[in-house]
Design an enzyme around this catalytic site. Structure first.
Site, PDB file in Angstrom:
ATOM      1  N   ARG A  15      26.975 -35.695   4.959  1.00  0.00           N
ATOM      2  CA  ARG A  15      28.804 -34.875   5.069  1.00  0.00           C
ATOM      3  C   ARG A  15      29.212 -33.491   4.911  1.00  0.00           C
ATOM      4  O   ARG A  15      29.282 -32.789   5.788  1.00  0.00           O
ATOM      5  CB  ARG A  15      29.930 -36.401   5.071  1.00  0.00           C
ATOM      6  CG  ARG A  15      30.534 -35.963   6.326  1.00  0.00           C
ATOM      7  CD  ARG A  15      31.804 -35.273   5.716  1.00  0.00           C
ATOM      8  NE  ARG A  15      32.772 -35.403   4.857  1.00  0.00           N
ATOM      9  CZ  ARG A  15      33.288 -34.229   4.442  1.00  0.00           C
ATOM     10  NH1 ARG A  15      33.936 -33.690   5.363  1.00  0.00           N
ATOM     11  NH2 ARG A  15      33.893 -34.706   3.431  1.00  0.00           N
ATOM     12  N   HIS A 206      36.267 -32.884  -7.372  1.00  0.00           N
ATOM     13  CA  HIS A 206      35.823 -32.043  -6.527  1.00  0.00           C
ATOM     14  C   HIS A 206      35.336 -30.798  -6.589  1.00  0.00           C
ATOM     15  O   HIS A 206      36.744 -29.748  -6.045  1.00  0.00           O
ATOM     16  CB  HIS A 206      36.122 -32.655  -5.585  1.00  0.00           C
ATOM     17  CG  HIS A 206      35.562 -32.050  -3.405  1.00  0.00           C
ATOM     18  ND1 HIS A 206      34.616 -32.832  -2.780  1.00  0.00           N
ATOM     19  CD2 HIS A 206      35.344 -31.346  -3.092  1.00  0.00           C
ATOM     20  CE1 HIS A 206      34.018 -32.620  -2.216  1.00  0.00           C
ATOM     21  NE2 HIS A 206      34.422 -30.900  -2.038  1.00  0.00           N
ATOM     22  N   HIS A 208      34.503 -26.574  -4.894  1.00  0.00           N
ATOM     23  CA  HIS A 208      33.602 -25.531  -4.696  1.00  0.00           C
ATOM     24  C   HIS A 208      33.275 -24.362  -5.933  1.00  0.00           C
ATOM     25  O   HIS A 208      34.376 -23.997  -6.772  1.00  0.00           O
ATOM     26  CB  HIS A 208      34.906 -25.434  -3.560  1.00  0.00           C
ATOM     27  CG  HIS A 208      34.566 -26.165  -2.695  1.00  0.00           C
ATOM     28  ND1 HIS A 208      34.623 -26.140  -1.395  1.00  0.00           N
ATOM     29  CD2 HIS A 208      34.507 -27.450  -2.569  1.00  0.00           C
ATOM     30  CE1 HIS A 208      34.775 -27.117  -0.025  1.00  0.00           C
ATOM     31  NE2 HIS A 208      34.526 -27.923  -1.213  1.00  0.00           N
ATOM     32  N   CYS A 239      34.478 -25.625   3.427  1.00  0.00           N
ATOM     33  CA  CYS A 239      35.804 -25.571   4.113  1.00  0.00           C
ATOM     34  C   CYS A 239      36.142 -24.665   5.340  1.00  0.00           C
ATOM     35  O   CYS A 239      36.390 -23.404   5.582  1.00  0.00           O
ATOM     36  CB  CYS A 239      37.200 -25.561   3.046  1.00  0.00           C
ATOM     37  SG  CYS A 239      38.490 -26.347   3.617  1.00  0.00           S
ATOM     38  N   ASN A 248      30.468 -26.061  -1.567  1.00  0.00           N
ATOM     39  CA  ASN A 248      30.296 -26.740  -2.606  1.00  0.00           C
ATOM     40  C   ASN A 248      29.468 -26.521  -3.718  1.00  0.00           C
ATOM     41  O   ASN A 248      28.067 -25.943  -4.297  1.00  0.00           O
ATOM     42  CB  ASN A 248      29.977 -28.416  -2.508  1.00  0.00           C
ATOM     43  CG  ASN A 248      31.229 -28.609  -0.837  1.00  0.00           C
ATOM     44  OD1 ASN A 248      31.735 -29.415  -1.347  1.00  0.00           O
ATOM     45  ND2 ASN A 248      30.598 -28.606  -0.059  1.00  0.00           N
TER      46      ASN A 248
END
Length: 286
Positions: A15, A206, A208, A239, A248
């Site tokens: 995703r 999470h 990056h 993003c 990521n």
């Protein structure tokens, strides 16, 4: 140094990694990626988003992908940005859904043209509906460290969103370094305070890798007691609403590090690295 015995890695490549690709990716290719990841040992993945195809054409096959995940027997997470999206996810029998709000009001206004408070208000009927169906809710706090539109994001701003999610009954709260500008000191301090403030809440990291500090930030989060992390196979993603943000954290890099540190995971590294070339072939950015 605190090293957890076990670490859960939630794969978000299908995703978060693919949603912003400009060239169409076939449903069969996505299914192949998900099947390969399941074979490598991932039992929980973020696989699709129930957004309108007009806005994210890459996620137009969310019903079919969700059905495929159910057939595979994995726990799929689907992004549901509004109530209509949630209803579609419920109809598709998605076991876990995700909602997101930026800690930075400027980011929310740029992203969805709403204030943080307005965004939380919109979540109320969504949480009520998902809870009624017994669906697990992952709540993202994006821009939880730095913001490209306002700079530093304060603990108070993060706490405001976290208070709302905890009150609504989020099953886990995913704290995102959405533009990859956090550093290990800030990560350790922020997660330490959040765990002090919400001792009964499950937090996920999470990160990056915009400035090559994602792995260091994982270690810093571990020192604050975090044992669940998102990552994307091949480092896919980024993003679209965060200028300058790159991909990521790479799942391969994360898995290699935690295994060498002695942490147990359910994922087979030898199987995972076989997937990387195919995953990268799906991206026009790598």
């Amino acid at each position: 140094m605190f090293i957890p015995k076990e670490v859960e890695i939630v794969e978000v490549g299908p995703r978060d990694g693919l949603q912003n690709e400009s060239l169409p990716i076939s449903t069969d290719a996505k299914k192949t990626l998900i099947a390969q990841l399941a074979k490598a040992g991932f039992s929980r993945m973020e696989t699709t988003s129930f957004v309108h195809p007009k806005w994210v054409p890459q996620m137009a096959d969310s019903e079919e992908i969700s059905s495929y995940c159910n057939d595979l027997g994995i726990t799929s997470i689907a992004l549901t940005p509004n109530l209509k999206a949630l209803e579609r996810a419920i109809a598709a029998k998605v076991p876990q859904v995700a909602v997101f709000i930026g800690a930075s009001t400027k980011f929310n206004q740029k992203n969805i043209n709403k204030t943080t408070s307005e965004s939380l208000d919109e979540c109320v009927p969504m949480f009520e509906r998902a809870k009624k169906e017994g669906i697990f809710i992952r709540a993202y706090i994006s821009m939880a460290f730095k913001c490209p539109f306002q700079g530093d994001v304060s603990l108070e701003e993060v706490k405001y969103v976290c208070d709302g999610f905890v009150e609504l009954g989020a099953d886990e709260i995913d704290v995102g370094d959405t533009n990859g500008k956090a550093d290990p000191k800030l990560v350790y301090e922020r997660f330490s305070r959040l765990r002090d403030l919400y001792p009964d809440t499950t937090f996920v990291g999470h990160f990056h890798d915009t400035e090559n500090m994602a792995l260091a930030n994982v270690v810093a989060a571990m020192q604050a007691g975090i044992t669940k992390f998102d990552s994307s196979v091949g480092g896919l993603g980024g993003c679209p609403y965060s200028p300058g943000a790159t991909g990521n954290l790479s799942t391969e890099d994360l898995l290699n590090m935690v295994k060498r540190m002695g942490c147990q995971t359910e994922v087979d590294y030898a199987e995972l690295i076989k997937i990387t070339p195919f995953a990268k072939s799906l991206s026009s950015k790598l």
